[in-house]
Design an enzyme around this catalytic site. Structure first.
Site, mmCIF file in Angstrom:
data_model
loop_
_atom_site.group_PDB
_atom_site.id
_atom_site.type_symbol
_atom_site.label_atom_id
_atom_site.label_comp_id
_atom_site.label_asym_id
_atom_site.label_seq_id
_atom_site.Cartn_x
_atom_site.Cartn_y
_atom_site.Cartn_z
ATOM 1 N N GLY A 34 31.324 33.343 16.577
ATOM 2 C CA GLY A 34 31.131 33.011 18.014
ATOM 3 C C GLY A 34 29.444 32.865 18.306
ATOM 4 O O GLY A 34 29.151 32.804 19.151
ATOM 5 N N ALA A 35 28.711 32.706 17.319
ATOM 6 C CA ALA A 35 27.165 32.812 17.320
ATOM 7 C C ALA A 35 26.805 31.595 18.110
ATOM 8 O O ALA A 35 25.606 31.704 18.794
ATOM 9 C CB ALA A 35 26.567 32.661 16.037
ATOM 10 N N ASP A 38 27.922 32.722 24.423
ATOM 11 C CA ASP A 38 26.869 33.170 25.566
ATOM 12 C C ASP A 38 26.500 34.984 25.250
ATOM 13 O O ASP A 38 25.216 35.212 25.375
ATOM 14 C CB ASP A 38 27.762 33.464 26.787
ATOM 15 C CG ASP A 38 27.080 34.168 28.015
ATOM 16 O OD1 ASP A 38 26.010 33.594 28.562
ATOM 17 O OD2 ASP A 38 27.495 35.102 28.315
ATOM 18 N N ARG A 68 32.490 27.250 15.318
ATOM 19 C CA ARG A 68 33.005 26.099 15.018
ATOM 20 C C ARG A 68 31.920 24.937 15.042
ATOM 21 O O ARG A 68 31.898 23.991 14.509
ATOM 22 C CB ARG A 68 34.412 25.768 15.702
ATOM 23 C CG ARG A 68 35.613 26.870 15.519
ATOM 24 C CD ARG A 68 36.480 26.631 16.661
ATOM 25 N NE ARG A 68 36.069 26.574 17.817
ATOM 26 C CZ ARG A 68 36.617 26.319 18.653
ATOM 27 N NH1 ARG A 68 37.956 26.132 18.843
ATOM 28 N NH2 ARG A 68 36.086 26.759 20.095
ATOM 29 N N HIS A 186 30.605 48.512 26.248
ATOM 30 C CA HIS A 186 29.005 48.648 26.322
ATOM 31 C C HIS A 186 28.437 49.511 27.547
ATOM 32 O O HIS A 186 27.145 49.863 27.393
ATOM 33 C CB HIS A 186 28.123 47.170 26.567
ATOM 34 C CG HIS A 186 28.419 46.722 27.938
ATOM 35 N ND1 HIS A 186 29.417 45.881 28.337
ATOM 36 C CD2 HIS A 186 27.612 46.727 29.239
ATOM 37 C CE1 HIS A 186 29.363 45.530 29.556
ATOM 38 N NE2 HIS A 186 28.392 46.026 30.152
ATOM 39 N N LYS A 190 24.968 52.625 27.800
ATOM 40 C CA LYS A 190 23.732 52.749 28.890
ATOM 41 C C LYS A 190 23.133 54.247 28.601
ATOM 42 O O LYS A 190 23.916 55.224 28.844
ATOM 43 C CB LYS A 190 24.337 52.157 29.999
ATOM 44 C CG LYS A 190 24.951 50.931 30.278
ATOM 45 C CD LYS A 190 25.495 50.817 31.682
ATOM 46 C CE LYS A 190 26.024 49.499 31.901
ATOM 47 N NZ LYS A 190 24.694 48.308 32.025
ATOM 48 N N ASP A 243 39.692 44.035 32.951
ATOM 49 C CA ASP A 243 38.236 43.721 32.645
ATOM 50 C C ASP A 243 37.624 44.809 32.930
ATOM 51 O O ASP A 243 36.556 45.178 32.297
ATOM 52 C CB ASP A 243 37.965 42.598 33.700
ATOM 53 C CG ASP A 243 36.663 42.045 33.201
ATOM 54 O OD1 ASP A 243 36.516 41.787 31.986
ATOM 55 O OD2 ASP A 243 35.607 41.606 34.113
ATOM 56 N N HIS A 248 35.511 50.461 31.078
ATOM 57 C CA HIS A 248 34.362 50.965 31.618
ATOM 58 C C HIS A 248 34.807 52.025 32.677
ATOM 59 O O HIS A 248 34.300 53.238 32.585
ATOM 60 C CB HIS A 248 33.373 50.010 32.475
ATOM 61 C CG HIS A 248 33.197 48.708 31.645
ATOM 62 N ND1 HIS A 248 32.906 48.708 30.326
ATOM 63 C CD2 HIS A 248 32.746 47.532 32.119
ATOM 64 C CE1 HIS A 248 32.403 47.505 30.162
ATOM 65 N NE2 HIS A 248 32.776 46.825 31.059
ATOM 66 N N LYS A 353 25.464 44.658 43.912
ATOM 67 C CA LYS A 353 25.533 45.270 42.448
ATOM 68 C C LYS A 353 25.214 46.491 42.220
ATOM 69 O O LYS A 353 24.286 46.869 42.523
ATOM 70 C CB LYS A 353 24.758 44.235 41.504
ATOM 71 C CG LYS A 353 25.054 44.738 40.080
ATOM 72 C CD LYS A 353 24.017 43.952 39.233
ATOM 73 C CE LYS A 353 23.919 44.213 37.893
ATOM 74 N NZ LYS A 353 25.078 43.883 36.781
HETATM 75 N N1 LIG Z 1 29.337 37.006 27.672
HETATM 76 C C1 LIG Z 1 29.116 38.531 27.964
HETATM 77 O O1 LIG Z 1 28.331 39.050 28.569
HETATM 78 C C2 LIG Z 1 30.112 39.649 27.405
HETATM 79 C C3 LIG Z 1 30.006 40.848 27.851
HETATM 80 C C4 LIG Z 1 30.995 41.763 27.258
HETATM 81 C C5 LIG Z 1 32.101 41.413 26.535
HETATM 82 N N2 LIG Z 1 32.154 39.933 26.022
HETATM 83 C C6 LIG Z 1 33.197 39.696 25.103
HETATM 84 O O2 LIG Z 1 32.582 39.046 23.961
HETATM 85 C C7 LIG Z 1 33.104 37.842 23.516
HETATM 86 C C8 LIG Z 1 32.361 36.725 23.221
HETATM 87 O O3 LIG Z 1 31.731 36.417 24.550
HETATM 88 P P1 LIG Z 1 31.020 35.166 24.916
HETATM 89 O O4 LIG Z 1 30.656 35.218 26.403
HETATM 90 O O5 LIG Z 1 30.173 34.939 23.894
HETATM 91 O O6 LIG Z 1 32.181 33.881 24.819
HETATM 92 P P2 LIG Z 1 32.081 32.589 24.693
HETATM 93 O O7 LIG Z 1 30.821 32.056 24.926
HETATM 94 O O8 LIG Z 1 33.324 31.990 25.818
HETATM 95 O O9 LIG Z 1 32.440 32.113 23.333
HETATM 96 C C9 LIG Z 1 31.701 32.486 22.184
HETATM 97 C C10 LIG Z 1 32.018 31.330 21.100
HETATM 98 O O10 LIG Z 1 33.586 31.532 20.742
HETATM 99 C C11 LIG Z 1 33.861 30.202 20.429
HETATM 100 N N3 LIG Z 1 35.148 29.929 21.336
HETATM 101 C C12 LIG Z 1 35.000 29.781 22.631
HETATM 102 N N4 LIG Z 1 36.497 29.377 23.136
HETATM 103 C C13 LIG Z 1 37.058 29.278 22.032
HETATM 104 C C14 LIG Z 1 38.497 29.353 21.576
HETATM 105 N N5 LIG Z 1 39.423 29.078 22.722
HETATM 106 N N6 LIG Z 1 39.011 29.391 20.468
HETATM 107 C C15 LIG Z 1 38.079 29.768 19.501
HETATM 108 N N7 LIG Z 1 36.902 29.888 19.857
HETATM 109 C C16 LIG Z 1 36.512 29.838 20.980
HETATM 110 C C17 LIG Z 1 32.790 29.311 20.716
HETATM 111 O O11 LIG Z 1 32.027 28.840 19.548
HETATM 112 P P3 LIG Z 1 32.530 27.604 18.654
HETATM 113 O O12 LIG Z 1 33.338 26.828 19.662
HETATM 114 O O13 LIG Z 1 31.216 27.062 18.187
HETATM 115 O O14 LIG Z 1 33.450 28.199 17.719
HETATM 116 C C18 LIG Z 1 31.878 29.945 21.757
HETATM 117 O O15 LIG Z 1 30.581 29.587 21.565
HETATM 118 C C19 LIG Z 1 34.236 37.748 24.367
HETATM 119 O O16 LIG Z 1 35.435 38.653 23.770
HETATM 120 C C20 LIG Z 1 33.890 38.558 25.605
HETATM 121 O O17 LIG Z 1 35.295 39.033 26.214
HETATM 122 C C21 LIG Z 1 31.094 38.953 26.364
#
Ligand SMILES: NC(=O)c1ccc[n+]([C@@H]2O[C@H](COP(=O)([O-])OP(=O)(O)OC[C@H]3O[C@@H](n4cnc5c(N)ncnc54)[C@H](OP(=O)(O)O)[C@@H]3O)[C@@H](O)[C@H]2O)c1
Length: 499
Positions: A34-35, A38, A68, A186, A190, A243, A248, A353
């Site tokens: 998932g690189a 976000d 992907r 996470h 902290k 969530d 947390h 916040k």
């Molecule tokens: N963002 C944050 O600040 C944050 C904080 C705490 C926890 N998290 C957790 O960290 C994980 C990643 O977060 P993120 O924010 O980076 O997620 P994201 O941007 O929605 O998804 C990461 C990557 O996963 C792939 N993806 C997205 N939807 C998909 C689907 N339905 N099926 C298969 N692949 C899919 C996409 O890559 P491709 O399409 O290129 O495969 C996307 O670039 C999640 O479990 C989230 O709950 C995130």
């Protein structure tokens, strides 16, 4: 006090307090699934960059992005604003998380990188939505990538309920040993959350009063000013209880209330944490409204700006009954905390916040000051501000400098940045460092999850089984939640603090 490197003070320079950590010797490779997303851009790569700038990362390591999206190495590198020398170690490969064949190709790429960089230790970081955790883990295993020297990092949410969390755990445990699994919350990375432990267990005077003889009640607030933003798809399936509370909130509660572990090593610390979580009294489902309040933000004004209701946000169902706010009261049934209520609340679109824990002590039993009844003297409170301005404060009464004996409450504050003069590292810097070092202390253990889901699962089931009864109370954006949340605490003769 000298630190483990013999330093009396933390060095103050660009890399802040990280600079004093010794360079890691063991080479490693990190594969981020998932690189393209976000988390990788906003948290993981900036954290790697800081560790690299602080010269902590070993001479030999690589980062392989896997997702992907079609892109080449150069396009992948161009997404990040980091040190060029770090970027040289980045490459990218395409995988389909569901397709075992693409994992065979992934293995070839990984084997090649491992040879080139002389690496044996692999870290798989699942930075993808939780729906694809299971296929990735199974496909890693089928491709033989789950070797003895590999580690796997997974992000919350860990399942959707007790059943799905157990299923995920079964798949994980089939492929990896517990010492190889890093479940990230996470908040545990902290500085201020870890400081709760130092405050409690490196000081004698506070621990002596940290119990039901002295503490009247505890409040924990995790407030966000923002709404659901671009995460509607995720949030509509999750809601605030899963969530924030399942991870947390319960972790902070555990650190505030747990017994002292015999040492701060992985298992002893984690065992005390879980023991505490096991002592939380289950919620009475028949009387749930008196213990847990659900809310959802309506339209309102935040910082002078009119903002839409949750149901008007893009991607949210017009009649969504997903909660964006939860307030609850709970008890911990053990010797130390018996009878002390804990009031916890978290929500979106609140006035600001802030994450804070307030330990509110009992009122004085009798006032000796004329015309000042003890009920008018605000009690002593110790406040841990976890974000955004990390601090510890003690509120106590002083004499106003005037004739007569008029007490006034004031606050003695310790602010991290003022005192140490450094920017605190992001939680991901500390946690990634621990993953690279193989230290699981600050990560959740399998039973952490089991216990927290056992507590919250009946609540979620009750909400689902009677949506009319548990319809969320609408609160205007920019306020501290529905009035029912105020009643929850006011019924007990107390009130929420205004952080
Ligand atoms: N963002 C944050 O600040 C944050 C904080 C705490 C926890 N998290 C957790 O960290 C994980 C990643 O977060 P993120 O924010 O980076 O997620 P994201 O941007 O929605 O998804 C990461 C990557 O996963 C792939 N993806 C997205 N939807 C998909 C689907 N339905 N099926 C298969 N692949 C899919 C996409 O890559 P491709 O399409 O290129 O495969 C996307 O670039 C999640 O479990 C989230 O709950 C995130």
């Amino acid at each position: 006090m000298r630190c483990r490197l013999g330093l009396k003070e933390c060095p103050k320079n660009d890399a802040g307090i990280l600079r004093c950590f010794p360079k890691i010797e063991q080479p490693f490779g990190m594969v981020i699934f998932g690189a393209s997303g976000d988390l990788t851009k906003r948290k993981l790569v900036p954290a790697l960059n800081r560790l690299f700038e602080a010269e902590i990362l070993p001479e030999r390591f690589f980062v392989l992005g896997a997702a992907r999206t079609r892109m080449g190495d150069e396009e992948f590198r161009s997404r990040f604003n980091t040190q060029p020398d770090l970027l040289k170690r980045f490459s990218y490969t395409r995988v389909d998380y569901q397709n075992p064949d693409t994992f065979k190709s992934l293995k070839r790429v990984v084997d090649d990188l491992m040879k080139r960089f002389g690496v044996r230790n692999l870290i798989f970081y699942l930075s993808v939505p939780p729906d694809v955790y299971v296929p990735i883990i199974e496909n890693l295993s089928k491709a033989g990538l789950n070797t003895e020297t590999s580690r796997i990092v997974i992000e919350k949410p860990f399942g959707k309920d007790l059943k799905s969390a157990r299923e995920l755990e079964q798949v994980l445990q089939r492929s990896f040993g517990e010492h190889q699994i890093f479940r990230i919350d996470h908040y545990l990375g902290k500085e201020t959350v870890q400081n709760i432990l130092v405050f409690r267990f490196a000081n004698f005077i506070f621990e002596e009063i940290w119990n039901n003889k002295f503490v009247d009640h505890v409040q924990i607030t995790i407030a966000e000013g923002i709404g659901v933003e671009h995460r509607a798809g995720y949030f509509e399936n999750t809601g605030l209880l899963r969530d924030i509370f399942q991870n947390h909130m319960l972790q902070i509660l555990a650190l505030i209330t747990m017994e002292p572990p015999s040492s701060f090593n992985g298992e002893s610390f984690r065992s005390e944490r879980v023991k505490l979580l096991r002592s939380i009294r289950p919620f009475p489902v028949e009387d749930l409204e008196n213990w847990i309040v659900r809310g959802q933000y309506g339209r309102g004004t935040v910082n002078g700006r009119v903002v839409p209701a949750y149901r008007e946000e893009p991607g949210v169902s017009k009649n969504s009954s997903v909660e964006t706010f939860v307030a609850m009261k709970l008890f911990i049934d053990n010797w130390r905390w018996s009878g002390v209520p804990f009031y916890l609340r978290a929500g979106k679109r609140l006035p600001k916040k802030v994450t804070e824990v307030a330990v509110v002590f009992k009122r004085i039993p009798h006032s000796i000051f004329p015309n000042v009844p003890s009920k008018d003297l605000e009690p002593n409170t110790i406040i841990f501000t976890i974000q955004p301005n990390e601090a510890i404060s003690l509120e106590f009464q002083v004499k106003r400098p005037c004739p007569g004996m008029t007490p006034q409450l004031l606050s003695m504050d310790f602010r991290y940045e003022d005192y140490f003069g450094v920017k605190l590292p992001d939680a991901y810097e500390r946690l990634l460092l621990d993953v690279i070092l193989g230290d699981t202390t600050l990560f959740m253990r399998r039973d952490d999850l089991e216990v927290s889901w056992e507590l919250l699962d009946p609540v979620l089931k009750a909400w689902e089984s009677d949506p009319v009864r548990f319809e969320p109370h609408i609160y205007p954006s920019g306020t501290w939640g529905p009035k029912e949340a105020d009643l929850l605490i006011e019924r007990d003769g107390r009130r929420w603090r205004r952080p």
